[in-house]
Design an enzyme around this catalytic site. Sequence first.
Site, short mmCIF file in Angstrom:
data_model
loop_
_atom_site.label_atom_id
_atom_site.label_comp_id
_atom_site.label_asym_id
_atom_site.label_seq_id
_atom_site.Cartn_x
_atom_site.Cartn_y
_atom_site.Cartn_z
N SER A 93 0.84 -1.21 0.00
CA SER A 93 0.00 0.00 0.00
C SER A 93 0.87 1.25 0.00
O SER A 93 0.60 2.22 -0.73
CB SER A 93 -0.88 0.02 1.25
OG SER A 93 -1.85 -0.97 1.19
N ARG B 130 -13.31 -13.92 -1.97
CA ARG B 130 -12.48 -14.57 -0.94
C ARG B 130 -13.28 -15.35 0.09
O ARG B 130 -12.70 -16.14 0.84
CB ARG B 130 -11.54 -13.55 -0.27
CG ARG B 130 -10.43 -13.13 -1.20
CD ARG B 130 -9.41 -12.22 -0.54
NE ARG B 130 -8.30 -11.97 -1.46
CZ ARG B 130 -7.46 -10.94 -1.37
NH1 ARG B 130 -7.62 -10.05 -0.39
NH2 ARG B 130 -6.49 -10.79 -2.24
N ARG C 4 1.51 4.23 -3.07
CA ARG C 4 1.27 5.65 -2.78
C ARG C 4 2.54 6.47 -2.95
O ARG C 4 2.52 7.59 -3.47
CB ARG C 4 0.72 5.79 -1.36
CG ARG C 4 -0.73 5.30 -1.23
CD ARG C 4 -1.03 4.97 0.22
NE ARG C 4 -2.44 4.72 0.50
CZ ARG C 4 -3.07 3.56 0.25
NH1 ARG C 4 -2.41 2.55 -0.32
NH2 ARG C 4 -4.35 3.42 0.56
N LYS D 69 -12.79 -8.77 -3.78
CA LYS D 69 -11.33 -8.63 -3.81
C LYS D 69 -10.80 -9.31 -5.08
O LYS D 69 -11.55 -9.54 -6.02
CB LYS D 69 -10.72 -9.22 -2.53
CG LYS D 69 -11.10 -8.45 -1.27
CD LYS D 69 -10.47 -7.07 -1.27
CE LYS D 69 -10.85 -6.27 -0.04
NZ LYS D 69 -10.42 -4.88 -0.14
N ASP E 124 -7.17 -7.92 4.41
CA ASP E 124 -6.49 -8.87 3.51
C ASP E 124 -6.03 -10.13 4.25
O ASP E 124 -5.57 -11.08 3.61
CB ASP E 124 -5.30 -8.19 2.82
CG ASP E 124 -5.77 -7.09 1.86
OD1 ASP E 124 -6.87 -7.22 1.30
OD2 ASP E 124 -5.05 -6.09 1.70
C1 S3P Z 1 -5.70 -1.19 0.12
C2 S3P Z 1 -6.91 -1.16 0.76
C3 S3P Z 1 -7.76 -2.34 0.92
C4 S3P Z 1 -6.96 -3.63 0.73
C5 S3P Z 1 -6.09 -3.56 -0.49
C6 S3P Z 1 -5.10 -2.43 -0.40
C7 S3P Z 1 -4.96 0.09 -0.05
O1 S3P Z 1 -8.77 -2.30 -0.05
O2 S3P Z 1 -7.83 -4.73 0.65
O3 S3P Z 1 -5.37 -4.78 -0.64
O4 S3P Z 1 -3.77 0.06 -0.40
O5 S3P Z 1 -5.57 1.13 0.20
P1 S3P Z 1 -10.17 -1.50 0.21
O6 S3P Z 1 -9.87 -0.06 0.28
O7 S3P Z 1 -11.02 -1.85 -0.99
O8 S3P Z 1 -10.71 -2.05 1.48
#
Ligand code: S3P
Length: 438
Positions: A23, A350, A27, A346, A319
């Site tokens: 994540s 899942r 970003r 997802k 996750d």
């Molecule tokens: C993520 C947020 C989550 C997560 C994904 C990564 C992110 O998704 O499941 O693997 O990097 O912001 P959601 O925002 O759909 O919950």
Amino acid sequence: MPSVHFTPASGVRGTLRVPSDKSITHRALMLAGVSGRTVRVSAPLESADTGATLAAVAACGVPVHGALADGEVTIEGAGLRGLRPPPRIDCLNAGTLMRLFPGLLVGQPGARTVLDGDASLRRRPMARIARPLGEMGARLETSGEGTAPFAVTGGVPLRGAVHRLAVASAQVKSAILLAGLFAQGETRVHEPVPSRDHTERLLAAAGVPMLERDDAVGLRGPVDSLDLPDMRVPADMSAAAAHLVAAALLADPEVRFTELNLNPGRTGLLDVLVRMGVPVRIEAGEDVAGEPCGTVVVGRAPRLRATDVAPGEVPAMIDELPLVGLLGAMADGVTTVRGASELRVKESDRIAVLVEILTALGVRAEEHADGFSVHGGTGVRGGSVDSGGDHRFAMLGAVAGLVSAEGVTVGDFGAVAVSYPGFAADLAALCGAPEGGA
Ligand code: S3P
């Protein structure tokens, strides 16, 4: 890679610095691309997903030096409105790229870009970003089903808005906040439960005054420029998760996970492990990239107790929830997860895939519309399962093999490269055995 067989292991031990946070890497690369300065991102995650994001940034005319595999990339930020987006961006399997990047594309004058992805990403809901960004005046055209491919037109004047999300989602919140950088006035996001806040932390580090009040996070636009500092990306809790579960079941005597990101929006699995009776010790360390980090030491649970995961706990382990199902199979009693219908949209459904996998391995498990229940007590027999192209199930299948009676063959194991190409090697090292067999 077709299939890999994982044999039962007697113990795992050692020290592991798992790959960097997915994540945060997504970003950091995106925000570096629109920064007003050159940004060095060290220890970025090298994976198919983050490779797609770096390629997207480069395709927008941003000079990128180095590759993710080098352990460091230097990005000559083009400025907040300086991207030159191409007509088409391939997001491969990366939902975070597909949902966050439009928040920046809407601010790029004169551009119209179609975002597309693989078959799994094309099934995932994108109206959840098209709708709120549309309310701010942005032009996003999804398919009739609200999915990719979809087009983003940049440079349309935006106005700030207050958004109340029905479901906590860091991706949706982030897309809105990024669009808010270009909007006139205040943009605010209320979530039912706070989701991971990596975007907020990075924007604050880049000099954007973030507003936090009344359970909402926001910012006031338009923002002229971002001044993102050089940064190092810490290790990923979601990458550690499968190893954490292996340690909870097999540690002899313990496994140490170093430089792990301990953002409270990500640590739900640790709470569950403790509740189930796993010895977990946290040694707080230095902040990395404005994120709390530390070493997590996990020992083997003498006995695992079943647990219930409540809806309010879901975002902090979204996750990792399938792995809670695997833990449940090894626990005394029935483990139930509710309020997690997001799992159905997802990289795969899942809930359905987890129940299918556990059932194939001899575990009694059932689906709920918004979660699942797993009956423990019998353990994991073993057998053949398929990742369904979902990296998280490739990793779950491997750990299931280690704790099983007969071993587990994981079909389409190559999906693991979406987030963690070296997973099998790291797991084998913890087992003290060559890759693919313990
Ligand atoms: C993520 C947020 C989550 C997560 C994904 C990564 C992110 O998704 O499941 O693997 O990097 O912001 P959601 O925002 O759909 O919950």
